[in-house]
Design an enzyme around this catalytic site. Structure first.
Site, PDB file in Angstrom:
ATOM      1  N   ASP A 149      74.147  33.819  49.568  1.00  0.00           N
ATOM      2  CA  ASP A 149      75.482  33.253  49.773  1.00  0.00           C
ATOM      3  C   ASP A 149      75.827  32.346  48.604  1.00  0.00           C
ATOM      4  OD1 ASP A 149      75.863  34.500  52.248  1.00  0.00           O
ATOM      5  OD2 ASP A 149      74.831  32.885  53.308  1.00  0.00           O
ATOM      6  N   ASP A 183      80.510  38.846  53.711  1.00  0.00           N
ATOM      7  CA  ASP A 183      80.999  38.088  54.867  1.00  0.00           C
ATOM      8  C   ASP A 183      82.522  38.043  54.880  1.00  0.00           C
ATOM      9  OD1 ASP A 183      78.370  37.494  55.567  1.00  0.00           O
ATOM     10  OD2 ASP A 183      78.377  35.605  54.463  1.00  0.00           O
TER      11      ASP A 183
END
Length: 222
Positions: A149, A183
């Site tokens: 991320d 995401d």
């Protein structure tokens, strides 16, 4: 335009959307892994940071179950999503709905690639920048990789007024999760379906319920 031409065009659009999401997601993750140490961050603007973290869980770092079960669940879910995507094209459903499902499936696949392969093709990022295909091997066994991320949007980052009871003087950050492009694709696709393709989704569920009901009733009728 014939129905077959319409289906073929939608298939091409779905493939392009899925590939763009997947390539963009993996390119950014690869760059982050080979240029950042774990926990390192840079401020791009007052409301956007690039901050490298890794997680074992679902979107936005949510974690549950053991890692192996989570990875297997992801793989099964992605297979079903791409199977459903093929069915939506075959049924010639609206392009917006097909694009949304393509984004959802490709985003899920992007995170699966991290879980399945990253532990073997990269070494650890703690206090060092990871290497691609290191001689000493990767940082985790097959299926035990971590999701990369990097996108952080602290839209509001301030300190609460001292006069507020209990929380006064504490730092407050609005929208603190760190996430990735996969995401984002998943979240955007869900919003697109909820806002613009809800009627199509409800029709799909209704047709499924009708088939299940009719299928269950047929043996009794015979």
């Amino acid at each position: 335009m014939t129905k077959e031409t319409s289906k073929r065009n939608k298939q091409i659009i779905a493939i392009i959307v899925a590939l763009v999401v997947l390539i963009l997601d993996q390119s950014v993750k690869f760059w982050i892994k080979t240029h950042f140490m774990l926990g390192e961050s840079i401020q791009v603007t007052s409301w956007f940071n690039i901050a490298f973290i890794e997680n074992n869980g679902m979107a936005f770092g949510i974690e549950f179950f053991d890692k192996i079960f989570l990875t297997i669940f992801r793989i099964v879910a992605v297979v079903l999503l791409f199977y459903y995507l093929a069915k939506t094209i075959k049924k010639d459903l609206p392009t917006g709905y097909i694009v949304s499902i393509a984004m959802l499936a490709s985003g899920a696949l992007g995170n699966i690639i991290d879980c399945v392969f990253y532990g073997q093709i990269f070494n650890g990022s703690v206090r060092q920048v990871a290497s691609f295909l290191p001689e000493e091997g990767g940082y985790a066994p097959f299926l035990y990789g971590k999701v990369v991320d990097m996108l952080h949007f602290p839209l509001i980052d301030t300190f609460l007024p001292e006069w507020l009871p209990f929380v006064g003087g504490n730092r407050f950050t609005f929208f603190d999760p760190i996430f990735n492009i996969a995401d984002s694709a998943i979240t955007i696709s869900v919003f697109l379906i909820a806002l613009f393709q809800r009627k199509v989704l409800m029709t799909e569920f209704s047709e499924k319920e009708d088939k299940e009901t009719n299928g269950a009733a047929s043996p009794k009728e015979n």
